[in-house]
Motif scaffolding. Structure first.
Motif, PDB file in Angstrom:
ATOM      1  N   ARG A 153      -5.668  15.854  54.055  1.00 49.19           N
ATOM      2  CA  ARG A 153      -5.989  17.092  53.321  1.00 49.19           C
ATOM      3  C   ARG A 153      -4.716  17.787  52.860  1.00 49.19           C
ATOM      4  N   ARG A 154      -3.711  17.777  53.731  1.00 45.78           N
ATOM      5  CA  ARG A 154      -2.450  18.433  53.375  1.00 45.78           C
ATOM      6  C   ARG A 154      -1.745  17.693  52.239  1.00 45.78           C
ATOM      7  N   LEU A 155      -1.789  16.371  52.255  1.00 46.46           N
ATOM      8  CA  LEU A 155      -1.190  15.603  51.165  1.00 46.46           C
ATOM      9  C   LEU A 155      -1.842  15.948  49.829  1.00 46.46           C
ATOM     10  N   VAL A 156      -3.154  16.094  49.852  1.00 45.90           N
ATOM     11  CA  VAL A 156      -3.873  16.452  48.626  1.00 45.90           C
ATOM     12  C   VAL A 156      -3.513  17.870  48.198  1.00 45.90           C
ATOM     13  N   ALA A 157      -3.553  18.805  49.152  1.00 48.12           N
ATOM     14  CA  ALA A 157      -3.275  20.206  48.830  1.00 48.12           C
ATOM     15  C   ALA A 157      -1.854  20.397  48.316  1.00 48.12           C
ATOM     16  N   ASP A 158      -0.920  19.648  48.889  1.00 48.35           N
ATOM     17  CA  ASP A 158       0.489  19.768  48.489  1.00 48.35           C
ATOM     18  C   ASP A 158       0.832  18.891  47.286  1.00 48.35           C
ATOM     19  N   ARG A 159      -0.155  18.171  46.795  1.00 47.38           N
ATOM     20  CA  ARG A 159       0.077  17.225  45.695  1.00 47.38           C
ATOM     21  C   ARG A 159       1.225  16.273  46.031  1.00 47.38           C
ATOM     22  N   ALA A 160       1.160  15.755  47.239  1.00 47.17           N
ATOM     23  CA  ALA A 160       2.217  14.874  47.731  1.00 47.17           C
ATOM     24  C   ALA A 160       1.855  13.401  47.624  1.00 47.17           C
ATOM     25  N   ILE A 161       0.657  13.091  47.137  1.00 45.46           N
ATOM     26  CA  ILE A 161       0.312  11.690  46.891  1.00 45.46           C
ATOM     27  C   ILE A 161       0.998  11.289  45.589  1.00 45.46           C
ATOM     28  N   ALA A 162       2.034  10.509  45.714  1.00 46.30           N
ATOM     29  CA  ALA A 162       2.868  10.183  44.555  1.00 46.30           C
ATOM     30  C   ALA A 162       2.244   9.115  43.671  1.00 46.30           C
ATOM     31  N   LEU A 163       1.694   8.076  44.303  1.00 51.23           N
ATOM     32  CA  LEU A 163       1.149   6.932  43.572  1.00 51.23           C
ATOM     33  C   LEU A 163      -0.130   6.461  44.243  1.00 51.23           C
ATOM     34  N   GLN A 164      -1.103   6.068  43.435  1.00 54.23           N
ATOM     35  CA  GLN A 164      -2.329   5.468  43.948  1.00 54.23           C
ATOM     36  C   GLN A 164      -2.538   4.106  43.299  1.00 54.23           C
ATOM     37  N   TYR A 165      -3.143   3.203  44.063  1.00 51.87           N
ATOM     38  CA  TYR A 165      -3.517   1.910  43.505  1.00 51.87           C
ATOM     39  C   TYR A 165      -4.631   2.105  42.480  1.00 51.87           C
ATOM     40  N   CYS A 166      -4.576   1.330  41.416  1.00 47.13           N
ATOM     41  CA  CYS A 166      -5.577   1.441  40.359  1.00 47.13           C
ATOM     42  C   CYS A 166      -5.728   0.081  39.685  1.00 47.13           C
ATOM     43  N   ASP A 167      -6.668  -0.006  38.745  1.00 44.89           N
ATOM     44  CA  ASP A 167      -6.762  -1.230  37.952  1.00 44.89           C
ATOM     45  C   ASP A 167      -5.875  -1.093  36.717  1.00 44.89           C
ATOM     46  N   ARG A 168      -5.866  -2.089  35.875  1.00 38.70           N
ATOM     47  CA  ARG A 168      -4.955  -2.076  34.726  1.00 38.70           C
ATOM     48  C   ARG A 168      -5.279  -0.969  33.729  1.00 38.70           C
ATOM     49  N   GLU A 169      -6.474  -0.378  33.854  1.00 40.09           N
ATOM     50  CA  GLU A 169      -6.853   0.732  32.979  1.00 40.09           C
ATOM     51  C   GLU A 169      -6.546   2.090  33.601  1.00 40.09           C
ATOM     52  N   GLY A 170      -6.066   2.084  34.842  1.00 38.70           N
ATOM     53  CA  GLY A 170      -5.741   3.335  35.511  1.00 38.70           C
ATOM     54  C   GLY A 170      -6.859   3.902  36.359  1.00 38.70           C
ATOM     55  N   VAL A 171      -7.925   3.132  36.554  1.00 40.54           N
ATOM     56  CA  VAL A 171      -9.059   3.590  37.359  1.00 40.54           C
ATOM     57  C   VAL A 171      -8.769   3.313  38.833  1.00 40.54           C
ATOM     58  N   VAL A 172      -8.846   4.358  39.642  1.00 40.20           N
ATOM     59  CA  VAL A 172      -8.540   4.260  41.067  1.00 40.20           C
ATOM     60  C   VAL A 172      -9.788   3.871  41.847  1.00 40.20           C
ATOM     61  N   GLY A 173      -9.596   3.035  42.886  1.00 36.94           N
ATOM     62  CA  GLY A 173     -10.692   2.715  43.788  1.00 36.94           C
ATOM     63  C   GLY A 173     -11.154   1.276  43.683  1.00 36.94           C
ATOM     64  N   GLY A 174     -12.041   0.912  44.605  1.00 36.33           N
ATOM     65  CA  GLY A 174     -12.629  -0.423  44.582  1.00 36.33           C
ATOM     66  C   GLY A 174     -11.622  -1.512  44.883  1.00 36.33           C
ATOM     67  N   ASP A 175     -11.760  -2.616  44.178  1.00 33.49           N
ATOM     68  CA  ASP A 175     -10.925  -3.787  44.430  1.00 33.49           C
ATOM     69  C   ASP A 175      -9.469  -3.593  44.021  1.00 33.49           C
ATOM     70  N   ALA A 176      -9.169  -2.492  43.342  1.00 34.42           N
ATOM     71  CA  ALA A 176      -7.779  -2.240  42.954  1.00 34.42           C
ATOM     72  C   ALA A 176      -6.900  -1.943  44.167  1.00 34.42           C
ATOM     73  N   ASN A 177      -7.516  -1.526  45.255  1.00 31.61           N
ATOM     74  CA  ASN A 177      -6.787  -1.224  46.490  1.00 31.61           C
ATOM     75  C   ASN A 177      -6.572  -2.533  47.249  1.00 31.61           C
ATOM     76  N   PRO A 178      -5.323  -2.996  47.386  1.00 34.35           N
ATOM     77  CA  PRO A 178      -5.094  -4.330  47.956  1.00 34.35           C
ATOM     78  C   PRO A 178      -5.083  -4.397  49.474  1.00 34.35           C
ATOM     79  N   ASN A 179      -5.068  -3.241  50.139  1.00 36.12           N
ATOM     80  CA  ASN A 179      -4.861  -3.275  51.586  1.00 36.12           C
ATOM     81  C   ASN A 179      -5.748  -2.329  52.387  1.00 36.12           C
ATOM     82  N   GLY A 180      -6.596  -1.560  51.709  1.00 29.12           N
ATOM     83  CA  GLY A 180      -7.471  -0.632  52.410  1.00 29.12           C
ATOM     84  C   GLY A 180      -6.850   0.711  52.710  1.00 29.12           C
ATOM     85  N   SER A 181      -5.755   1.056  52.042  1.00 26.92           N
ATOM     86  CA  SER A 181      -5.100   2.340  52.285  1.00 26.92           C
ATOM     87  C   SER A 181      -6.053   3.505  52.071  1.00 26.92           C
ATOM     88  N   ALA A 182      -5.953   4.499  52.936  1.00 24.24           N
ATOM     89  CA  ALA A 182      -6.739   5.716  52.778  1.00 24.24           C
ATOM     90  C   ALA A 182      -6.440   6.341  51.426  1.00 24.24           C
TER      91      ALA A 182
END
Length: 240
Positions: A153-182
């Motif tokens: 919650r603090r990472l979200v509130a502080d906007r400290a999530i620098a990079l997220q896994y996504c697909d080639r179109e920039g959509v986050v979630g699903g199979d684009a996540n290679p390791n199950g990261s929160a």
């Protein structure tokens, strides 16, 4: 800018990091050994490369955090100095308490070595002005970012999530996540000025076209712009 690449026993991406900083970006680059007690004078950026520090015994980065060089890195970060931890470097930063959370075994318990896509989610020294999607390589078995609910919650509130896994179109979630990261986290910011970045993908391994893609260079270019802007501001402030 003066960069220092910190090398631990078992580091294996230090040569690539040095090449990217020194030869590709033309940055003055030094090295520090894990037994050193101080960073080279004038260091602006500390880069902790990937590998298997101390053979990944106990936990990835758990032994490296006790190295004599780590207090110097901590002091550098607390002063607002730039710190970049890539893959094992990210693991070391979390074990040393310079970044929150932990990197654990991939959810599917397999080593992942392939190209993935990430999208920047926060402004900061390493991510300002990045393209919407970057293609970068990963090579890890313990890249699953996890943290307790309050930290997330603090990472979200502080906007400290620098990079997220996504697909080639920039959509986050699903199979684009290679390791199950929160929260599909690929990298996070920390430090008093968002001056510490840890990420699992390897930007130094895609910094030149002959490597198949040069998207990783954008991260280094961003921090160079930040450093140059800081020097210009300091010079202007000290002018009569």
């Amino acid at each position: 800018m003066h960069a220092t690449v910190v090398i631990f026993p078992g580091s294996n991406a230090d040569a690539e990091m040095i090449h990217t900083l020194r030869d590709v970006l033309q940055v003055r680059t030094s090295t520090a050994w894990h037994r050193d007690a101080e960073l080279p004078a004038g260091t602006d950026l500390v880069a902790i490369p990937g590998g298997f520090s101390y053979g990944d015994y106990l936990r990835c980065g758990a032994i490296a955090r006790t190295s004599p060089i780590v207090p110097a890195i901590r002091r550098h970060a607390e002063r607002g100095g730039l710190v970049l931890g890539v893959c094992n470097g990210f693991q070391i930063l979390t074990e040393a308490g310079l970044l929150p959370g932990a990197l654990t075994r991939n959810a599917h318990l397999r080593f992942e070595c392939r190209d993935i896509f990430v999208t920047p989610r926060a402004e900061g020294p390493f991510t300002s002005g990045l393209p919407r999607v970057l293609r970068l390589p990963i090579a890890h078995a313990e890249g699953r970012y996890q943290a307790d609910p309050e930290t997330l919650r603090r990472l979200v509130a502080d906007r400290a999530i620098a990079l997220q896994y996504c697909d080639r179109e920039g959509v986050v979630g699903g199979d684009a996540n290679p390791n199950g990261s929160a929260m599909d986290i690929a990298g996070i910011y920390g430090g008093p000025r968002r001056n510490v970045l840890g990420l699992m993908p390897h930007p130094e391994r895609m910094s030149q076209p002959f490597q198949g893609c040069a998207d990783g260079r954008a991260i280094f270019d961003a921090v160079l712009r930040h450093a140059h802007a800081g020097r210009s501001a300091s010079a202007a402030a000290s002018a009569p």
